[in-house]
Scaffold this motif. Sequence first.
Motif, PDB file in Angstrom:
ATOM      1  N   MET A  55      41.238  41.082  46.255  1.00  0.00           N
ATOM      2  CA  MET A  55      39.776  40.245  45.512  1.00  0.00           C
ATOM      3  C   MET A  55      38.954  39.905  46.209  1.00  0.00           C
ATOM      4  O   MET A  55      37.998  40.138  46.004  1.00  0.00           O
ATOM      5  N   SER A  56      39.795  39.028  47.434  1.00  0.00           N
ATOM      6  CA  SER A  56      38.990  39.010  48.580  1.00  0.00           C
ATOM      7  C   SER A  56      37.660  40.298  49.323  1.00  0.00           C
ATOM      8  O   SER A  56      36.696  39.735  50.020  1.00  0.00           O
TER       9      SER A  56
ATOM     10  N   VAL B  73      35.112  39.938  44.285  1.00  0.00           N
ATOM     11  CA  VAL B  73      35.855  38.992  42.700  1.00  0.00           C
ATOM     12  C   VAL B  73      35.260  37.477  42.673  1.00  0.00           C
ATOM     13  O   VAL B  73      35.757  37.044  42.847  1.00  0.00           O
TER      14      VAL B  73
ATOM     15  N   LYS C 229      35.391  34.562  41.563  1.00  0.00           N
ATOM     16  CA  LYS C 229      36.434  33.376  40.511  1.00  0.00           C
ATOM     17  C   LYS C 229      36.806  33.913  39.141  1.00  0.00           C
ATOM     18  O   LYS C 229      37.445  33.512  39.036  1.00  0.00           O
TER      19      LYS C 229
ATOM     20  N   GLN D  91      38.421  36.592  37.960  1.00  0.00           N
ATOM     21  CA  GLN D  91      40.063  37.158  38.541  1.00  0.00           C
ATOM     22  C   GLN D  91      40.455  37.612  37.352  1.00  0.00           C
ATOM     23  O   GLN D  91      41.660  38.407  37.725  1.00  0.00           O
ATOM     24  N   LYS D  92      40.762  36.502  36.840  1.00  0.00           N
ATOM     25  CA  LYS D  92      42.011  36.576  35.557  1.00  0.00           C
ATOM     26  C   LYS D  92      41.264  38.303  34.513  1.00  0.00           C
ATOM     27  O   LYS D  92      42.583  38.112  34.081  1.00  0.00           O
TER      28      LYS D  92
ATOM     29  N   GLN E 253      48.717  36.960  36.432  1.00  0.00           N
ATOM     30  CA  GLN E 253      48.451  36.351  36.690  1.00  0.00           C
ATOM     31  C   GLN E 253      47.546  34.453  36.503  1.00  0.00           C
ATOM     32  O   GLN E 253      47.379  34.308  37.391  1.00  0.00           O
TER      33      GLN E 253
ATOM     34  N   TYR F  89      49.420  33.767  39.906  1.00  0.00           N
ATOM     35  CA  TYR F  89      48.381  34.151  41.040  1.00  0.00           C
ATOM     36  C   TYR F  89      47.476  33.191  40.861  1.00  0.00           C
ATOM     37  O   TYR F  89      47.579  32.615  42.252  1.00  0.00           O
TER      38      TYR F  89
END
Length: 323
Positions: free
Chosen positions: A83-84, A88, A90, A93-94, A231, A234
């Motif tokens: 993701m970093s 992506v 925030k 991200q889900k 998720q 996460y």
Amino acid sequence: MICTFVVLAVFFVVDLFVIGRKPHVPSTKECVQHIIFFVAMALVFGALLWWVAGSRPAIEFYSGWLTEYSLSIDNLFVFVIIMSNFAVPKQLQKFVLSVGITIALLLRGIFILAGSALIVRFTWVFFIFGAFLLFTAFKLISGGDDDEEYHENGIIRVLRKVMRVSDQYDGKHLRTTLDGVKYFTPMLIVFLAIGTTDVMFAFDSIPAIFGLTKDPFIVFTANIFALLGLQQLYFLLGALLDKLVYLPVGLSVVLAFIGVKLIMEALHGNSLPFLNSGRPIHAIPEIPTWLSLVVIVVAIGAASIASVIKMKQIEAQSTGAQK
């Protein structure tokens, strides 16, 4: 069996298209509620399995689910890095995790079916699985499996060469138009990165669970329940992931134990001419399923408790230094 898969499919559809229809950063309360629900469903499923089929399949399911869930937590480290790496947003991200995990589940299903067919025909493959798990356990304990940097796999590198991929996201869209030219957004690459990377993790997790059960149904359902709620986990763990310092130690113990178990089962069912005149070594003891569950619970539980204690010690030292 069909009913089970239908219910689990409904879980995924609801999570992906109902709960995840609006891209957002889930709150702590939302994450906890989802995780508790999916954990409770796994416990209920194991209880139903016990009631319908007896204690052995249920204990195999619980052992496999705990192992897969623990390995999935370790995999979240890489998800954070992905993701970093792809920046992506925030709020997306889900959604990315939902689609990526669904892709991973489909590919894992193929991997499980192939692995099951291989084991039925060639039981000596347990030697390979066992040796691989011992090697993975050694890498974890020695730090050789440290995922501080994400490296794109070959599939994504090829896609970047043959497709136009923009540097900008366009919401959840996979395609966008820039200066009249059609481009794929980075969202497509992120989906593939999450999905294919999780399948790479399956080379650790699938042999591990086959060391606990030979039933493809239990293997697949344990994997599904391990991925459900991942998720939310996460987002809940977030910055705490790097504080679970002893989790690799606990996982290495579990993988090493299962690796030894696989090799013992292979020795029990295969002939080794240089050891026993070409006859299977039936004197090799079999490790009971309940013992596997105990080892998994104790190893992961002890690693988690030790990590929490270590984290509190670090926080206390930091507070003392500031004073």
